[in-house]
Structure formats: structure tokens, C-alpha cells
Design a protein around this motif. Structure first.
Motif, short mmCIF file in Angstrom:
data_model
loop_
_atom_site.label_atom_id
_atom_site.label_comp_id
_atom_site.label_asym_id
_atom_site.label_seq_id
_atom_site.Cartn_x
_atom_site.Cartn_y
_atom_site.Cartn_z
N TYR A 46 0.17 -9.77 11.80
CA TYR A 46 -0.95 -8.84 11.72
C TYR A 46 -1.93 -9.31 10.64
N GLN A 77 2.72 2.93 8.41
CA GLN A 77 2.08 2.05 9.38
C GLN A 77 2.97 0.82 9.53
N HIS A 106 2.57 0.82 4.26
CA HIS A 106 2.57 -0.15 5.34
C HIS A 106 3.87 -0.95 5.24
N GLU A 165 -5.21 -8.02 8.72
CA GLU A 165 -6.06 -6.85 8.46
C GLU A 165 -7.52 -7.29 8.43
N VAL A 166 -8.37 -6.50 9.05
CA VAL A 166 -9.79 -6.86 9.15
C VAL A 166 -10.55 -6.57 7.88
N GLY A 167 -9.94 -5.91 6.94
CA GLY A 167 -10.64 -5.57 5.70
C GLY A 167 -11.05 -4.10 5.70
N GLU A 168 -11.78 -3.74 4.68
CA GLU A 168 -12.21 -2.34 4.55
C GLU A 168 -13.28 -2.02 5.58
N ASP A 181 0.83 -1.22 0.00
CA ASP A 181 0.00 0.00 0.00
C ASP A 181 0.86 1.26 0.00
N GLU A 223 3.63 -2.91 10.84
CA GLU A 223 2.84 -4.12 11.14
C GLU A 223 3.78 -5.26 11.44
#
Length: 164
Positions: A156, A150, A116, A158-161, A100, A152
Motif C-alpha cells: 500500500y 485501517q 493503521h 499512501e497518496v499523502g494528505e 498512526d 493495509e
């Protein structure tokens, strides 16, 4: 023109400098054209000099407009290749990968970066040191002063959008 040259590379200052240079070039063209016409009676020189000055001004104006549009569109600045920046970050000790990654100009001469960074296991304990190392490398190698990174861990997830 000399004073503006010392003032820096801001697009507004370069535009003012270009405007003054265009005026100076036009004045010189008038003098040269007048001398040639007086000596030779060759009146076509006036049109040729005017055309040449117009081409120079158009080329300079195009460069400034292109840079301004790139800033407004938040394009990656010319001369910076995101793949090379990502590779340089990934090549630092403690960094496993980068994703990203976004690089853009905030204004003339001010490049921003956000992204990230996934740190390998042991490096995560000293994430502040790794982050400072990344920021210093970006400043020195690529001239990128404004960064938001960010950090990480490898685990980690990621929970999504997030939808609002």
C-alpha cells in the motif's frame, strides 16, 4: 455512598460519591470536634479537623478534575502506554507493523483507539480474521472497546494528505 459504589466508575458517579463522602466526613468531624471540645475545652481541634477534611476533599477533587480534563483534551488514559499497545498489536500473527496509533478516552471508562495496521502478504487474504484477533486482544489486555483500524497491505502506497 454504598449504592453509588455499586453503580460503577463513571466520573459523574464518582464525583457524587466523593461529595457524599465529604459531607459524611464533615459530619463525623463535627461530632468528634464537639466531643473533644466538651471534654478538653481545646477549641483548636475544630480548625485542625476542618483543615484535614479540606485536604482530603481537595485531593479527591484534583483527581476527578485531572481525569475530566484528560477526557476533554483527548489524552491517552492513565495506565495505557501506546508503545506497549503498538508492540502487542505488532506481536500478533500476520501483523507486520502499526502506525498512526491514537488512544484516547471518549468518556470515563470508555477508551478508543484508531490506527493503521500493515499485514504481511499471506495475512492480507484473511484480514477480517486478523482484525478480529487484534480487536479481541485490545479488549482483553487493555480494556479498549472502541476501535477503528485501517488494514493495509505491505504494498500500500499512501497518496499523502488530502487538502480540502
Amino acid at each position: 455512598i454504598w449504592l453509588l459504589s455499586r453503580a460503577g466508575g463513571n466520573v459523574n458517579i464518582r464525583s457524587a460519591r466523593m461529595h457524599m463522602a465529604g459531607d459524611a466526613l464533615s459530619s463525623c468531624g463535627v461530632v468528634v470536634g464537639g466531643v473533644v471540645i466538651t471534654i478538653t475545652s481545646w477549641y483548636t481541634i475544630d480548625s485542625l479537623i476542618s483543615f484535614g477534611i479540606g485536604v482530603v476533599i481537595l485531593v479527591c477533587a484534583y483527581r476527578i478534575i485531572r481525569e475530566t480534563v484528560d477526557i476533554l483534551l483527548e489524552s491517552t488514559p492513565m495506565g495505557i502506554e501506546p508503545d506497549k499497545v503498538a508492540g502487542a498489536i505488532s506481536g500478533l500473527g500476520g501483523v507486520k507493523s502499526v502506525h498512526d496509533l491514537h488512544i484516547w478516552s471518549i468518556t470515563s471508562g470508555m477508551t478508543a483507539l484508531s490506527g493503521h495496521v500493515i499485514l504481511d502478504g499471506p495475512a492480507h487474504a484473511r484480514s477480517d480474521d486478523v482484525l478480529n484477533h487484534i480487536k479481541e486482544m485490545l479488549r482483553q489486555r487493555f480494556g479498549i472497546e472502541h476501535t477503528t483500524i485501517q488494514v493495509e497491505s505491505e504494498s500500500y502506497a499512501e497518496v499523502g494528505e488530502i487538502h480540502s
